[in-house]
Motif scaffolding. Structure first.
Motif, PDB file in Angstrom:
ATOM      1  N   GLN A  45       0.824  -1.214   0.000  1.00 33.81           N
ATOM      2  CA  GLN A  45       0.000   0.000   0.000  1.00 33.81           C
ATOM      3  C   GLN A  45       0.857   1.263   0.000  1.00 33.81           C
ATOM      4  N   GLN A  46       1.886   1.274   0.819  1.00 37.78           N
ATOM      5  CA  GLN A  46       2.712   2.477   0.932  1.00 37.78           C
ATOM      6  C   GLN A  46       3.586   2.694  -0.305  1.00 37.78           C
ATOM      7  N   LEU A  47       4.144   1.618  -0.854  1.00 42.69           N
ATOM      8  CA  LEU A  47       4.952   1.771  -2.069  1.00 42.69           C
ATOM      9  C   LEU A  47       4.094   2.183  -3.260  1.00 42.69           C
ATOM     10  N   ALA A  48       2.830   1.773  -3.259  1.00 41.50           N
ATOM     11  CA  ALA A  48       1.927   2.148  -4.349  1.00 41.50           C
ATOM     12  C   ALA A  48       1.692   3.656  -4.389  1.00 41.50           C
ATOM     13  N   LEU A  49       1.889   4.332  -3.264  1.00 39.89           N
ATOM     14  CA  LEU A  49       1.714   5.783  -3.218  1.00 39.89           C
ATOM     15  C   LEU A  49       2.797   6.517  -4.008  1.00 39.89           C
ATOM     16  N   ASP A  50       3.919   5.857  -4.240  1.00 39.20           N
ATOM     17  CA  ASP A  50       5.012   6.463  -5.009  1.00 39.20           C
ATOM     18  C   ASP A  50       4.773   6.199  -6.495  1.00 39.20           C
ATOM     19  N   THR A  51       3.820   6.904  -7.050  1.00 38.71           N
ATOM     20  CA  THR A  51       3.418   6.676  -8.447  1.00 38.71           C
ATOM     21  C   THR A  51       4.433   7.182  -9.454  1.00 38.71           C
ATOM     22  N   THR A  52       5.337   8.069  -9.038  1.00 40.38           N
ATOM     23  CA  THR A  52       6.338   8.620  -9.968  1.00 40.38           C
ATOM     24  C   THR A  52       7.744   8.075  -9.707  1.00 40.38           C
ATOM     25  N   CYS A  53       7.840   7.035  -8.896  1.00 40.24           N
ATOM     26  CA  CYS A  53       9.114   6.347  -8.646  1.00 40.24           C
ATOM     27  C   CYS A  53      10.201   7.306  -8.154  1.00 40.24           C
ATOM     28  N   GLN A  54       9.903   8.042  -7.116  1.00 39.26           N
ATOM     29  CA  GLN A  54      10.831   9.035  -6.583  1.00 39.26           C
ATOM     30  C   GLN A  54      11.701   8.519  -5.435  1.00 39.26           C
ATOM     31  N   LEU A  55      11.393   7.357  -4.898  1.00 35.95           N
ATOM     32  CA  LEU A  55      12.176   6.860  -3.763  1.00 35.95           C
ATOM     33  C   LEU A  55      13.618   6.582  -4.177  1.00 35.95           C
ATOM     34  N   LYS A  56      14.534   6.786  -3.223  1.00 32.23           N
ATOM     35  CA  LYS A  56      15.960   6.536  -3.462  1.00 32.23           C
ATOM     36  C   LYS A  56      16.469   5.317  -2.695  1.00 32.23           C
ATOM     37  N   VAL A  80       6.846  -9.844   1.935  1.00 32.76           N
ATOM     38  CA  VAL A  80       7.320  -8.459   1.941  1.00 32.76           C
ATOM     39  C   VAL A  80       8.367  -8.270   0.846  1.00 32.76           C
ATOM     40  N   ARG A  81       9.295  -9.210   0.746  1.00 29.70           N
ATOM     41  CA  ARG A  81      10.330  -9.109  -0.288  1.00 29.70           C
ATOM     42  C   ARG A  81       9.719  -9.145  -1.694  1.00 29.70           C
ATOM     43  N   ASN A  82       8.648  -9.933  -1.864  1.00 30.37           N
ATOM     44  CA  ASN A  82       7.968  -9.984  -3.167  1.00 30.37           C
ATOM     45  C   ASN A  82       7.327  -8.640  -3.506  1.00 30.37           C
ATOM     46  N   LYS A  83       6.723  -7.985  -2.512  1.00 30.75           N
ATOM     47  CA  LYS A  83       6.121  -6.665  -2.748  1.00 30.75           C
ATOM     48  C   LYS A  83       7.200  -5.636  -3.095  1.00 30.75           C
ATOM     49  N   LEU A  84       8.345  -5.746  -2.454  1.00 30.80           N
ATOM     50  CA  LEU A  84       9.454  -4.855  -2.774  1.00 30.80           C
ATOM     51  C   LEU A  84       9.947  -5.123  -4.196  1.00 30.80           C
ATOM     52  N   SER A  85      10.033  -6.387  -4.576  1.00 28.54           N
ATOM     53  CA  SER A  85      10.455  -6.747  -5.938  1.00 28.54           C
ATOM     54  C   SER A  85       9.484  -6.212  -6.980  1.00 28.54           C
ATOM     55  N   GLU A  86       8.184  -6.225  -6.657  1.00 25.07           N
ATOM     56  CA  GLU A  86       7.195  -5.667  -7.579  1.00 25.07           C
ATOM     57  C   GLU A  86       7.446  -4.167  -7.777  1.00 25.07           C
ATOM     58  N   TYR A  87       7.773  -3.477  -6.692  1.00 30.07           N
ATOM     59  CA  TYR A  87       8.097  -2.052  -6.804  1.00 30.07           C
ATOM     60  C   TYR A  87       9.350  -1.865  -7.661  1.00 30.07           C
ATOM     61  N   PHE A  88      10.360  -2.700  -7.420  1.00 33.03           N
ATOM     62  CA  PHE A  88      11.594  -2.614  -8.212  1.00 33.03           C
ATOM     63  C   PHE A  88      11.304  -2.838  -9.691  1.00 33.03           C
ATOM     64  N   SER A  89      10.420  -3.771 -10.012  1.00 35.17           N
ATOM     65  CA  SER A  89      10.073  -4.032 -11.414  1.00 35.17           C
ATOM     66  C   SER A  89       9.373  -2.837 -12.034  1.00 35.17           C
ATOM     67  N   ARG A  90       8.542  -2.174 -11.245  1.00 33.45           N
ATOM     68  CA  ARG A  90       7.798  -1.013 -11.741  1.00 33.45           C
ATOM     69  C   ARG A  90       8.676   0.222 -11.856  1.00 33.45           C
ATOM     70  N   CYS A  91       9.590   0.398 -10.914  1.00 31.77           N
ATOM     71  CA  CYS A  91      10.424   1.610 -10.871  1.00 31.77           C
ATOM     72  C   CYS A  91      11.870   1.268 -11.192  1.00 31.77           C
ATOM     73  N   SER A  92      12.613   0.904 -10.179  1.00 33.50           N
ATOM     74  CA  SER A  92      13.993   0.452 -10.360  1.00 33.50           C
ATOM     75  C   SER A  92      14.458  -0.158  -9.048  1.00 33.50           C
ATOM     76  N   THR A  93      15.526  -0.932  -9.120  1.00 34.69           N
ATOM     77  CA  THR A  93      16.087  -1.529  -7.915  1.00 34.69           C
ATOM     78  C   THR A  93      16.710  -0.427  -7.070  1.00 34.69           C
ATOM     79  N   LEU A  94      16.459  -0.477  -5.767  1.00 32.90           N
ATOM     80  CA  LEU A  94      16.956   0.542  -4.850  1.00 32.90           C
ATOM     81  C   LEU A  94      17.810  -0.087  -3.757  1.00 32.90           C
TER      82      LEU A  94
END
Length: 126
Positions: free
Chosen positions: A50-61, A75-89
């Motif tokens: 839910q919280q990573l979904a709020l970063d719609t413009t992939c601004q996290l560092k 949890v790691r899978n949800k993080l991987s989904e974010y990485f796939s959508r944005c980039s690995t952090l």
């Protein structure tokens, strides 16, 4: 001071962002409402998603997990989904302890850990 969001049903699960980093406080689902000390639903994974979904413009560092137990595979899978959508952090996981019943809340100094981190720029986490 950043705004801290907490899960309504479990306020020990929290999230805030500071200087482009997302901080997650995770908690093991436990108590009388969960059989066998574990919830059927991974609330940590739902919260992270839910919280990573709020970063719609992939601004996290970077991402930081603070918890008593290591992040689950969900949890790691949800993080991987974010990485796939944005980039690995860069990701840091800070794990406390598993609360062994032999010393939980006993203030046993033999099982305590103190960690000091020095940095050019620092400030309070919360």
């Amino acid at each position: 001071r950043p705004l801290v969001s907490r899960m309504a049903s479990n306020p020990e699960i929290f999230h805030f962002e500071y200087n482009g980093s997302a901080y997650f406080g995770l908690n093991r689902g436990q108590g009388t409402q969960f059989i066998g000390d574990i919830s059927e639903v991974d609330f940590n994974a739902l919260w992270v998603e839910q919280q990573l979904a709020l970063d719609t413009t992939c601004q996290l560092k970077s991402v930081v997990f603070i918890s008593h137990i290591g992040p689950s595979s969900d949890v790691r899978n949800k993080l991987s989904e974010y990485f796939s959508r944005c980039s690995t952090l860069p990701t840091l996981s800070i794990k406390g302890n598993d609360h062994p019943s032999t010393y939980c809340l006993s203030m046993d100094t033999e099982h305590q850990l103190e960690l000091t981190i020095e940095a050019a720029r620092s400030g309070p986490v919360l």
